[in-house]
Design an enzyme around this catalytic site. Sequence first.
Site, PDB file in Angstrom:
ATOM      1  N   HIS A 243      34.696  45.312  54.633  1.00 54.68           N
ATOM      2  CA  HIS A 243      33.963  45.296  53.373  1.00 54.68           C
ATOM      3  C   HIS A 243      33.956  43.802  52.944  1.00 54.68           C
ATOM      4  CE1 HIS A 243      32.860  46.855  49.127  1.00 54.68           C
ATOM      5  NE2 HIS A 243      32.807  45.520  48.974  1.00 54.68           N
TER       6      HIS A 243
ATOM      7  N   GLU B 149      46.415  24.076  57.332  1.00 51.05           N
ATOM      8  CA  GLU B 149      46.426  23.850  55.851  1.00 51.05           C
ATOM      9  C   GLU B 149      46.798  25.426  55.304  1.00 51.05           C
ATOM     10  OE1 GLU B 149      41.529  24.181  55.650  1.00 51.05           O
ATOM     11  OE2 GLU B 149      42.595  23.515  53.934  1.00 51.05           O
TER      12      GLU B 149
ATOM     13  N   GLU C 137      32.402  46.803  40.543  1.00 51.45           N
ATOM     14  CA  GLU C 137      33.687  46.381  40.914  1.00 51.45           C
ATOM     15  C   GLU C 137      34.474  46.056  39.563  1.00 51.45           C
ATOM     16  OE1 GLU C 137      34.620  47.697  43.283  1.00 51.45           O
ATOM     17  OE2 GLU C 137      33.065  47.239  44.901  1.00 51.45           O
TER      18      GLU C 137
ATOM     19  N   HIS D  27      31.915  38.754  50.631  1.00 49.70           N
ATOM     20  CA  HIS D  27      31.868  39.477  51.930  1.00 49.70           C
ATOM     21  C   HIS D  27      31.479  38.308  53.013  1.00 49.70           C
ATOM     22  CE1 HIS D  27      29.703  43.066  49.777  1.00 49.70           C
ATOM     23  NE2 HIS D  27      30.740  42.864  49.195  1.00 49.70           N
TER      24      HIS D  27
ATOM     25  N   HIS E 176      35.061  38.061  44.513  1.00 51.34           N
ATOM     26  CA  HIS E 176      34.918  39.131  45.536  1.00 51.34           C
ATOM     27  C   HIS E 176      33.788  38.632  46.311  1.00 51.34           C
ATOM     28  CE1 HIS E 176      34.443  42.758  47.932  1.00 51.34           C
ATOM     29  NE2 HIS E 176      33.423  43.050  47.232  1.00 51.34           N
TER      30      HIS E 176
HETATM   31  P1  13P Z   1      27.681  45.058  42.326  1.00 54.16           P
HETATM   32  O1  13P Z   1      26.482  44.443  42.492  1.00 54.16           O
HETATM   33  O2  13P Z   1      28.017  46.172  41.241  1.00 54.16           O
HETATM   34  O3  13P Z   1      28.698  43.693  41.711  1.00 54.16           O
HETATM   35  O4  13P Z   1      28.519  45.564  43.612  1.00 54.16           O
HETATM   36  C1  13P Z   1      28.596  44.462  44.756  1.00 54.16           C
HETATM   37  C2  13P Z   1      29.579  44.460  45.658  1.00 54.16           C
HETATM   38  O5  13P Z   1      29.972  43.739  46.355  1.00 54.16           O
HETATM   39  C3  13P Z   1      30.437  45.755  45.711  1.00 54.16           C
HETATM   40  O6  13P Z   1      31.586  45.809  46.333  1.00 54.16           O
HETATM   41 ZN    ZN Z   2      31.565  44.197  47.776  1.00 52.95          ZN
END
Ligand code: 13P
Ligand code: ZN
Length: 269
Positions: free
Chosen positions: A209, A168, A115, A140, A138
């Site tokens: 995602h 908050e 990413e 999940h 980033h």
């Molecule tokens: P990477 O392992 O390449 O960082 O990818 C993980 C991910 O969350 C892709 O969106």
């Molecule tokens: Zn991801």
Amino acid sequence: MESIIKEAVLEQFCSIADLMYQKGWDERNGGNISLLLRGDDLLNVGESERTREYELGYRVPELSGKFFLVTGSGKYFKNIKTNPKENVGVIQILEDGEHYRIVWGLANGAKPTSELPTHLMNHAARLKSDPDHRVVMHCHPANLLAISFVHPLEERELSRTLWKMCAECVIVFPEGIGVLPFMLCGTKEIGAATAQKITDCRLVLWPHHGIFGTGKDLDEAFGLIETAEKAAEIYMKIAPLGIRQSISDDGLRELAEAFHVQPKKEYFD
Ligand code: 13P
Ligand code: ZN
């Protein structure tokens, strides 16, 4: 290869990554982090140091010469704290803004996160609106993913829903949350689309995602995601029961005024 990054900076980065893993936000290699390094975060970057250079495949001239600490692609978050050198690394964007070199870490041929386009384009975009910006994160988190299946994927509506889940929220992310359509990840296209949103908000949801959060430091980016994830968790708990009451628009206005933040006006009824 001697470390070129101050131990305390590396330690804080790895601890946050570990905390993200403990929170359940980063299964396997899910998620990635990049931190823009300041001059005093770095020790001597030796000219003679052996480095690996790669093409970016897009241009980020605004970031020429800048150093970033980044997580490696395919690297498990659970291993970052115990083995930083194999799982994270320091990269520098070269003068042309089209190549980067790995100057430390990412041992045994590892590469930065897939990413990287979104991370670098987000850094460039955020730096335009906030010169103190430094972190792109980033991950999940389950409830932010879950809400993307059951709530309209509309920025105003989703921002309002999250704001109303706990007092908050409007204080922590008064600018709301950006939302992309579902797109292929790991591409410069999703990078450019995310960067467009992130200019005026620090949170962008990738439906089904994950989430991107940004900040002036690791704590701020982490806290932003933590707050949005808590709001999404509350929504996922209460929505199936039927929502009888929540914070009114006047209540949100009052909070904003008391805490000196300016939520997007067009998000109020
Ligand atoms: P990477 O392992 O390449 O960082 O990818 C993980 C991910 O969350 C892709 O969106
Ligand atoms: Zn991801």
